[in-house]
Design a protein around this motif. Structure first.
Motif, PDB file in Angstrom:
ATOM      1  N   ARG A  58       1.205  -1.454   0.267  1.00 53.57           N
ATOM      2  CA  ARG A  58      -0.062   0.150   0.046  1.00 53.57           C
ATOM      3  C   ARG A  58       0.784   0.954   0.089  1.00 53.57           C
ATOM      4  N   GLY A  59       2.060   1.001  -0.023  1.00 49.26           N
ATOM      5  CA  GLY A  59       3.021   2.044  -0.508  1.00 49.26           C
ATOM      6  C   GLY A  59       4.074   2.224   0.639  1.00 49.26           C
ATOM      7  N   ILE A  60       5.451   2.716   0.651  1.00 47.27           N
ATOM      8  CA  ILE A  60       6.307   2.290   1.691  1.00 47.27           C
ATOM      9  C   ILE A  60       6.625   2.932   3.004  1.00 47.27           C
ATOM     10  N   VAL A  61       7.503   2.701   3.315  1.00 48.97           N
ATOM     11  CA  VAL A  61       8.040   2.806   4.894  1.00 48.97           C
ATOM     12  C   VAL A  61       8.819   3.509   5.158  1.00 48.97           C
ATOM     13  N   CYS A  62       9.101   4.895   6.032  1.00 46.29           N
ATOM     14  CA  CYS A  62      10.902   4.866   6.459  1.00 46.29           C
ATOM     15  C   CYS A  62      10.770   4.716   7.805  1.00 46.29           C
ATOM     16  N   ILE A  63      11.990   4.595   8.026  1.00 42.03           N
ATOM     17  CA  ILE A  63      12.594   4.399   9.477  1.00 42.03           C
ATOM     18  C   ILE A  63      12.697   5.237   9.770  1.00 42.03           C
ATOM     19  N   GLU A  64      12.017   6.687  11.544  1.00 41.24           N
ATOM     20  CA  GLU A  64      12.731   7.230  11.837  1.00 41.24           C
ATOM     21  C   GLU A  64      13.268   6.782  12.442  1.00 41.24           C
ATOM     22  N   SER A  65      13.315   6.445  13.683  1.00 44.20           N
ATOM     23  CA  SER A  65      14.254   5.274  15.026  1.00 44.20           C
ATOM     24  C   SER A  65      13.095   4.297  15.011  1.00 44.20           C
ATOM     25  N   GLY A  66      14.522   2.993  15.183  1.00 47.71           N
ATOM     26  CA  GLY A  66      14.251   1.933  15.655  1.00 47.71           C
ATOM     27  C   GLY A  66      15.312   1.403  14.344  1.00 47.71           C
ATOM     28  N   MET A  67      15.096  -0.518  14.759  1.00 49.26           N
ATOM     29  CA  MET A  67      15.747  -1.046  14.241  1.00 49.26           C
ATOM     30  C   MET A  67      14.665  -2.545  13.248  1.00 49.26           C
ATOM     31  N   ILE A  68      14.363  -2.547  11.672  1.00 51.92           N
ATOM     32  CA  ILE A  68      13.544  -3.298  11.494  1.00 51.92           C
ATOM     33  C   ILE A  68      14.456  -4.225  11.101  1.00 51.92           C
ATOM     34  N   GLY A  69      13.542  -5.874  10.904  1.00 54.90           N
ATOM     35  CA  GLY A  69      14.239  -6.870  10.338  1.00 54.90           C
ATOM     36  C   GLY A  69      12.968  -7.458   9.288  1.00 54.90           C
ATOM     37  N   ILE A  70      13.762  -7.430   8.159  1.00 62.16           N
ATOM     38  CA  ILE A  70      12.931  -8.036   6.920  1.00 62.16           C
ATOM     39  C   ILE A  70      13.368  -9.153   7.123  1.00 62.16           C
ATOM     40  N   ARG A  71      12.790  -9.981   7.355  1.00 62.06           N
ATOM     41  CA  ARG A  71      12.376 -11.615   7.119  1.00 62.06           C
ATOM     42  C   ARG A  71      11.681 -11.826   5.971  1.00 62.06           C
ATOM     43  N   LYS A  72      11.965 -13.533   5.837  1.00 64.95           N
ATOM     44  CA  LYS A  72      11.590 -14.225   5.057  1.00 64.95           C
ATOM     45  C   LYS A  72      11.101 -15.771   5.033  1.00 64.95           C
ATOM     46  N   GLU A 103       6.962 -10.148  -0.572  1.00 67.19           N
ATOM     47  CA  GLU A 103       7.461 -10.771  -0.712  1.00 67.19           C
ATOM     48  C   GLU A 103       8.207 -10.790   0.729  1.00 67.19           C
ATOM     49  N   VAL A 104       8.306 -10.076   1.429  1.00 66.88           N
ATOM     50  CA  VAL A 104       9.448 -10.289   2.996  1.00 66.88           C
ATOM     51  C   VAL A 104       8.306  -9.358   4.137  1.00 66.88           C
ATOM     52  N   SER A 105       8.785 -10.308   5.165  1.00 69.88           N
ATOM     53  CA  SER A 105       8.177  -9.232   6.094  1.00 69.88           C
ATOM     54  C   SER A 105       9.373  -8.014   6.688  1.00 69.88           C
ATOM     55  N   ALA A 106       8.441  -7.137   7.543  1.00 72.31           N
ATOM     56  CA  ALA A 106       9.348  -6.298   7.687  1.00 72.31           C
ATOM     57  C   ALA A 106       9.187  -6.376   9.503  1.00 72.31           C
ATOM     58  N   GLU A 107       9.820  -7.159  10.181  1.00 68.98           N
ATOM     59  CA  GLU A 107       9.741  -6.906  11.441  1.00 68.98           C
ATOM     60  C   GLU A 107      10.060  -5.660  12.708  1.00 68.98           C
ATOM     61  N   VAL A 108       9.874  -5.367  13.435  1.00 67.35           N
ATOM     62  CA  VAL A 108       9.711  -4.413  14.352  1.00 67.35           C
ATOM     63  C   VAL A 108      10.659  -5.409  15.091  1.00 67.35           C
ATOM     64  N   LEU A 109      12.150  -4.891  15.614  1.00 63.92           N
ATOM     65  CA  LEU A 109      13.045  -5.250  16.176  1.00 63.92           C
ATOM     66  C   LEU A 109      13.222  -4.927  17.442  1.00 63.92           C
ATOM     67  N   LYS A 110      12.936  -4.112  17.560  1.00 59.76           N
ATOM     68  CA  LYS A 110      13.786  -2.366  18.304  1.00 59.76           C
ATOM     69  C   LYS A 110      13.141  -1.085  18.524  1.00 59.76           C
ATOM     70  N   LYS A 111      11.824  -1.294  19.446  1.00 57.17           N
ATOM     71  CA  LYS A 111      10.775  -0.124  19.627  1.00 57.17           C
ATOM     72  C   LYS A 111      11.845   1.830  18.641  1.00 57.17           C
ATOM     73  N   GLY A 112      10.840   2.062  18.144  1.00 56.46           N
ATOM     74  CA  GLY A 112      11.221   3.028  17.268  1.00 56.46           C
ATOM     75  C   GLY A 112       9.742   3.502  16.948  1.00 56.46           C
ATOM     76  N   SER A 113       9.951   4.930  15.885  1.00 59.00           N
ATOM     77  CA  SER A 113       9.023   4.966  14.754  1.00 59.00           C
ATOM     78  C   SER A 113       9.244   4.929  13.160  1.00 59.00           C
ATOM     79  N   VAL A 114       8.371   4.949  12.374  1.00 59.80           N
ATOM     80  CA  VAL A 114       7.859   4.754  11.222  1.00 59.80           C
ATOM     81  C   VAL A 114       6.974   6.353  11.071  1.00 59.80           C
ATOM     82  N   CYS A 115       7.011   6.348   9.254  1.00 55.65           N
ATOM     83  CA  CYS A 115       6.158   6.508   8.489  1.00 55.65           C
ATOM     84  C   CYS A 115       5.728   6.344   7.377  1.00 55.65           C
ATOM     85  N   LEU A 116       4.659   5.829   7.021  1.00 56.05           N
ATOM     86  CA  LEU A 116       3.661   5.156   5.824  1.00 56.05           C
ATOM     87  C   LEU A 116       3.017   5.796   5.061  1.00 56.05           C
ATOM     88  N   ILE A 117       3.948   5.736   3.993  1.00 59.71           N
ATOM     89  CA  ILE A 117       3.951   7.439   2.653  1.00 59.71           C
ATOM     90  C   ILE A 117       2.773   6.134   2.164  1.00 59.71           C
TER      91      ILE A 117
END
Lengths: 243, 243
Positions: A58-72, A103-117
């Motif tokens: 539905r759009g893209i995710v921009c990470i402002e803070s924290g850490m995200i894991g790309i998992r398949k 094709e992959v999941s984006a999973e939060v690994l460390k708390k933070g904030s993201v923006c959805l565009i």
DNA sequence: CATGGCGCTTGATTAATGTCAAAGACTCCG
DNA sequence: CGGAGTCTTTGACATTAATCAAGCGCCATG
């Protein structure tokens, strides 16, 4: 600075600390305003999944803070961590550009904030802003190089070597203490996820860590690692079995 | 058609058969002329190397006909075939965009002809032609997806499954005969190169082929393969060991 | 405090793949 | 036609990593 106790809840692209590192740094003021108005900002906690593989994009995710894991996760349930993403990284541009599901999941690994565009906003910006396209092109090409290297390593290197390399990579971001060839680092990942990063089983990860201990290459205590001689990691990674 | 014995030596972008499949299909007449004037066309024979890994990148290569292998050789001498490229494919755009040396070699596998387009020309076209950038972006994103899948397969699938998948991919391009679930195909690669495509040793390739023979999955005779039941390849690839 | 779940470690075993060595098959070239 | 070199196959063996199974420690929760 010292006086502020918590970040503002409503984040703003104009003042976003991470923006300098994003693809969006090339936007002019008008476009930046458009994206700022269109984005939805939100806090996220470890374990939360920003999108699952198979979800429509539905759009893209921009990470402002924290850490995200790309998992398949494949059909047999094998979980592989394809990569880690940090503030300034943009996620989901692949699915958006290919106009297909994630094709992959984006999973939060460390708390933070993201923006959805939203998809429409991104497309529109891309369409009339060539340099934004160039930034994404550059990014895709960089990711491509890394992906090919991972494939290469997985078929040519042993688990030991791959783990040594992983530690060397994590070092750059997580070294807490560096002195004359020795380092300490605080791993951002569980053993399971360390294993998932190099595509091995948790048991094998455990044993590899044990080997590094026994060989005096690194000392592990919880998520803290001490490496007395960085060069020994390089030896494992590069020479393999120098003939 | 029947009367022509050999292709013209001087190839021309305007009449290039492969152009429709290239990134260049979005160029207008002016730009096409620029590229046509700037390019250098040339024949190439199997074994020839268009560029070596480590070479400086002087531009990109556009394949008019033939087949090119993208190869990477690591410090220990392991040769891995990262991919195959066909008429219409553009090579070397990675190194050009990242402004660094080639990380891979491009080696001619089937004779044909290629065009070399200088760095300056490409950059200039990219700069003032946004849709060209979009095409390359799309291409990079597609390649990225494939590279990640290869990594994933290499760490989750057995050699049997990976080889079955490779055959399924080659089938799309090289099937000579298809009838009701059975196919014949003419492999474009030596056993060594088949092995290099999935990152295994030639001996293991040989044994895997033997297994497929013994299990009645496929019959190999030189470079000709007959698969009585395509579904059996899918079984190997997908189910793995369906629990 | 008790308990259950989950992550981590360890051991025993098995399966998959690499390594080394040798012999055949094929190709190209003189 | 002969011969060198390379590709391919095969065998014996070594090694790596997955699998299966058990036990331990930690933490959250009741």
């Amino acid at each position: 600075m010292a006086g502020r106790s918590s970040p503002p809840i409503l984040t703003d692209c104009f003042s976003c600390q991470a923006r300098q590192r994003t693809e969006w740094c090339v936007l002019n003021e008008d476009d930046l305003k458009r994206i700022n108005d269109a984005k939805k900002s939100r806090q996220c906690l470890p374990g939360e999944v920003l999108y699952h593989q198979g979800d429509a994009c539905r759009g893209i995710v921009c990470i402002e803070s924290g850490m995200i894991g790309i998992r398949k996760i494949d059909a047999d349930g094998n979980s592989v961590l394809l990569g880690l993403a940090y503030p300034g990284d943009t996620l989901g541009y692949r699915a958006l550009l290919m106009a297909q599901d994630h094709e992959v999941s984006a999973e939060v690994l460390k708390k933070g904030s993201v923006c959805l565009i939203g998809e429409a906003t991104v497309r529109s910006l891309l369409d009339h802003n060539p340099s934004l396209g160039h930034r994404f092109l550059w990014r895709a090409v960089k990711d491509l190089g890394e992906a090919e290297n991972k494939f290469l390593e997985s078929v040519t290197l042993t688990v030991r070597a791959r783990f040594a390399h992983l530690l060397l990579i994590l070092k750059d971001r997580y070294a807490t203490d560096v002195e004359d060839g020795a380092i300490s680092l605080e791993l951002p990942l569980s053993r399971q996820d360390l294993a998932a990063m190099i595509g091995i089983r948790p048991e094998t990860m455990s044993r590899t860590i044990r080997q590094f201990e026994d060989d005096g290459i690194a000392h592990f205590s919880g998520r803290t690692v001490h490496v007395p001689r960085i060069a020994s990691l390089l030896d494992e990674f590069e020479h393999e079995d120098y003939l």
